[in-house]
Design a protein around this motif. Structure first.
Motif, mmCIF file in Angstrom:
data_model
loop_
_atom_site.group_PDB
_atom_site.id
_atom_site.type_symbol
_atom_site.label_atom_id
_atom_site.label_comp_id
_atom_site.label_asym_id
_atom_site.label_seq_id
_atom_site.Cartn_x
_atom_site.Cartn_y
_atom_site.Cartn_z
ATOM 1 N N THR A 180 0.819 -1.217 0.000
ATOM 2 C CA THR A 180 0.000 0.000 0.000
ATOM 3 C C THR A 180 0.854 1.269 0.000
ATOM 4 O OG1 THR A 180 -0.131 -0.037 2.417
ATOM 5 C CG2 THR A 180 -1.918 -1.132 1.195
ATOM 6 N N ALA A 181 2.169 1.134 -0.013
ATOM 7 C CA ALA A 181 3.059 2.295 -0.008
ATOM 8 C C ALA A 181 4.377 1.903 -0.669
ATOM 9 C CB ALA A 181 3.284 2.797 1.422
ATOM 10 N N GLU A 182 5.341 2.791 -0.646
ATOM 11 C CA GLU A 182 6.618 2.510 -1.291
ATOM 12 C C GLU A 182 7.383 1.390 -0.599
ATOM 13 O OE1 GLU A 182 8.747 6.161 -1.413
ATOM 14 O OE2 GLU A 182 7.512 7.032 -3.013
ATOM 15 N N THR A 183 7.123 1.201 0.697
ATOM 16 C CA THR A 183 7.816 0.169 1.459
ATOM 17 C C THR A 183 6.893 -1.016 1.706
ATOM 18 O OG1 THR A 183 9.189 1.817 2.590
ATOM 19 C CG2 THR A 183 9.011 -0.359 3.618
ATOM 20 N N ALA A 184 7.313 -2.198 1.256
ATOM 21 C CA ALA A 184 6.626 -3.445 1.591
ATOM 22 C C ALA A 184 7.295 -4.004 2.845
ATOM 23 C CB ALA A 184 6.715 -4.444 0.448
ATOM 24 N N TYR A 185 6.508 -4.662 3.685
ATOM 25 C CA TYR A 185 7.013 -5.021 5.016
ATOM 26 C C TYR A 185 6.431 -6.365 5.439
ATOM 27 C CZ TYR A 185 8.985 -3.423 9.537
ATOM 28 O OH TYR A 185 9.747 -3.245 10.666
ATOM 29 N N VAL A 186 7.284 -7.237 5.989
ATOM 30 C CA VAL A 186 6.835 -8.552 6.444
ATOM 31 C C VAL A 186 7.466 -8.864 7.799
ATOM 32 C CG1 VAL A 186 6.621 -11.009 5.890
ATOM 33 C CG2 VAL A 186 6.790 -9.332 4.033
ATOM 34 N N ARG A 187 6.656 -9.396 8.716
ATOM 35 C CA ARG A 187 7.151 -9.844 10.017
ATOM 36 C C ARG A 187 6.774 -11.321 10.207
ATOM 37 N NH1 ARG A 187 5.863 -6.843 15.105
ATOM 38 N NH2 ARG A 187 8.095 -6.936 15.557
ATOM 39 N N PHE A 188 7.766 -12.125 10.543
ATOM 40 C CA PHE A 188 7.562 -13.540 10.837
ATOM 41 C C PHE A 188 7.557 -13.717 12.352
ATOM 42 C CE2 PHE A 188 8.906 -13.718 6.493
ATOM 43 C CZ PHE A 188 8.457 -14.919 5.969
ATOM 44 N N HIS A 189 6.395 -14.049 12.901
ATOM 45 C CA HIS A 189 6.257 -14.201 14.348
ATOM 46 C C HIS A 189 6.384 -15.644 14.827
ATOM 47 C CE1 HIS A 189 5.154 -10.043 14.842
ATOM 48 N NE2 HIS A 189 4.128 -10.151 14.019
ATOM 49 N N GLY A 190 6.446 -16.601 13.896
ATOM 50 C CA GLY A 190 6.408 -18.000 14.287
ATOM 51 C C GLY A 190 4.978 -18.515 14.294
ATOM 52 N N ARG A 191 4.850 -19.834 14.379
ATOM 53 C CA ARG A 191 3.519 -20.449 14.314
ATOM 54 C C ARG A 191 3.231 -21.297 15.553
ATOM 55 N NH1 ARG A 191 3.503 -22.384 7.904
ATOM 56 N NH2 ARG A 191 4.019 -20.313 7.038
ATOM 57 N N ASN A 192 3.650 -20.792 16.694
ATOM 58 C CA ASN A 192 3.445 -21.522 17.947
ATOM 59 C C ASN A 192 2.025 -21.278 18.449
ATOM 60 O OD1 ASN A 192 3.606 -22.790 20.418
ATOM 61 N ND2 ASN A 192 5.617 -21.949 20.927
ATOM 62 N N ALA A 193 1.071 -21.977 17.837
ATOM 63 C CA ALA A 193 -0.342 -21.771 18.162
ATOM 64 C C ALA A 193 -0.655 -22.099 19.613
ATOM 65 C CB ALA A 193 -1.210 -22.618 17.231
ATOM 66 N N GLU A 194 0.000 -23.112 20.141
ATOM 67 C CA GLU A 194 -0.277 -23.546 21.515
ATOM 68 C C GLU A 194 0.028 -22.466 22.534
ATOM 69 O OE1 GLU A 194 1.105 -27.047 24.685
ATOM 70 O OE2 GLU A 194 1.857 -27.040 22.619
ATOM 71 N N LYS A 195 1.083 -21.686 22.280
ATOM 72 C CA LYS A 195 1.534 -20.689 23.252
ATOM 73 C C LYS A 195 1.178 -19.249 22.867
ATOM 74 C CE LYS A 195 3.717 -23.512 26.070
ATOM 75 N NZ LYS A 195 3.346 -23.657 27.509
ATOM 76 N N TRP A 196 0.451 -19.078 21.762
ATOM 77 C CA TRP A 196 0.229 -17.706 21.283
ATOM 78 C C TRP A 196 -0.575 -16.875 22.275
ATOM 79 C CZ3 TRP A 196 2.617 -15.137 17.609
ATOM 80 C CH2 TRP A 196 2.093 -13.903 17.207
ATOM 81 N N PHE A 197 -1.671 -17.436 22.756
ATOM 82 C CA PHE A 197 -2.517 -16.706 23.688
ATOM 83 C C PHE A 197 -2.291 -17.115 25.142
ATOM 84 C CE2 PHE A 197 -5.246 -16.376 19.782
ATOM 85 C CZ PHE A 197 -5.156 -15.003 19.651
ATOM 86 N N ARG A 198 -1.761 -18.302 25.354
ATOM 87 C CA ARG A 198 -1.559 -18.803 26.705
ATOM 88 C C ARG A 198 -0.090 -19.174 26.902
ATOM 89 N NH1 ARG A 198 -6.790 -22.822 27.774
ATOM 90 N NH2 ARG A 198 -8.417 -21.245 27.389
ATOM 91 N N HIS A 199 0.610 -18.336 27.660
ATOM 92 C CA HIS A 199 2.030 -18.593 27.908
ATOM 93 C C HIS A 199 2.416 -17.988 29.250
ATOM 94 C CE1 HIS A 199 1.528 -14.963 25.306
ATOM 95 N NE2 HIS A 199 2.220 -14.396 26.286
ATOM 96 N N GLY A 200 3.373 -18.640 29.885
ATOM 97 C CA GLY A 200 3.863 -18.142 31.165
ATOM 98 C C GLY A 200 4.875 -17.034 31.004
ATOM 99 N N GLN A 201 5.721 -17.140 29.977
ATOM 100 C CA GLN A 201 6.738 -16.147 29.667
ATOM 101 C C GLN A 201 6.462 -15.593 28.272
ATOM 102 O OE1 GLN A 201 9.209 -15.216 31.755
ATOM 103 N NE2 GLN A 201 8.685 -16.702 33.365
#
Length: 262
Positions: A179-200
């Motif tokens: 949508t602009a001059e800069t394209a941007y991508v972030r890879f967060h990982g696919r740890n579905a088990e810990k995405w919403f529920r994690h101790g740390q």
């Protein structure tokens, strides 16, 4: 041009997996600059940078690294940023722009930030205050995926942040949107088990991409490259240096002839 790097660099648990044993914090950035030409700075989300701090970081890299700077949370999460705060933030960014190493300012919004008229005005206001620096917005809820959003971002000159993250309800799926001059991508990982529920907090990003998962992104990245002036890609799966491993692998895949990545 596609530049690949990591989100942050000064992690103690990278000593051994990436930094040589015994590496002190002051030696981390120059070592990083020997391996990657892009870096997403995270500390600016937690505190405003001091005058000259970002310029000093670039000097330690001999201006070889393109920096993406995450906006302070007072601008994206709490709305407590004053005009003076934003002026100080942009003043700290200016030397990077003057050196030609400012890739983008990343506005990372929380999952509670949803499309609305006030949200659109807030986006436009932030973009206006941050001009002429390139701005990218990362949304954490799939309700933002719409032609209306893309029109707004194009009108305001704000880049859309593409993401790779777990395939969970409400999250944004992989895409290749410019949508602009800069394209941007972030890879967060696919740890579905810990995405919403994690101790740390780091547990969410404890994920090592398989080569085939990275390979699937090569056509998307090429599409972004064809539509944007610059494409910045950052690995945020930082736990125990996994981001470094995957960033290195992705760089190798992008260097490979097209027929080997099809």
């Amino acid at each position: 041009m596609i530049k690949v790097g990591t989100s942050g660099f000064s992690y103690p648990d990278w000593v051994g997996p990436f930094y040589p044993p015994g590496t002190r914090p002051a030696a981390m950035l120059p070592w990083y600059a020997r391996h990657f030409d892009a870096l997403e700075i995270n500390f600016t989300y937690y505190r405003l940078p001091a005058p000259g701090q970002l310029a000093a970081m670039s000097a330690r890299c001999a201006d070889r690294v393109t920096f993406s700077v995450k906006a302070w949370q007072g601008m994206t999460h709490t709305e407590e940023a004053s005009a003076a705060d934003i002026a100080g933030f942009t003043a700290a960014l200016a030397p990077l722009a003057e050196r030609g190493v400012l890739g983008a300012v990343l506005l990372q919004f929380p999952g509670s930030f949803r499309p609305s008229a006030p949200a659109s005005r807030r986006l436009a206001g932030l973009a206006s205050r941050l001009r002429p620096f390139p701005v990218v917005a990362e949304f954490r809820h799939r309700s933002w995926i719409s032609e209306e959003t893309f029109r707004l971002l194009r009108t305001e000159g704000i880049g859309w942040c593409c993401v790779d993250e777990p395939a969970l309800p409400g999250l944004i799926p992989p895409d290749a949107v410019v949508t602009a001059e800069t394209a941007y991508v972030r890879f967060h990982g696919r740890n579905a088990e810990k995405w919403f529920r994690h101790g740390q907090a780091h547990e969410r990003y404890d994920y090592l991409y398989r080569p085939d998962e990275l390979l699937a992104w090569v056509p998307r990245l090429r599409a972004l490259e064809a539509s944007a002036e610059r494409t910045l890609v950052f690995m945020n799966n930082h736990y125990q240096g996994k981001a470094v491993t995957n960033a290195t692998q992705l760089k190798e895949l992008l260097r490979a002839p097209d027929e080997l990545t099809e």
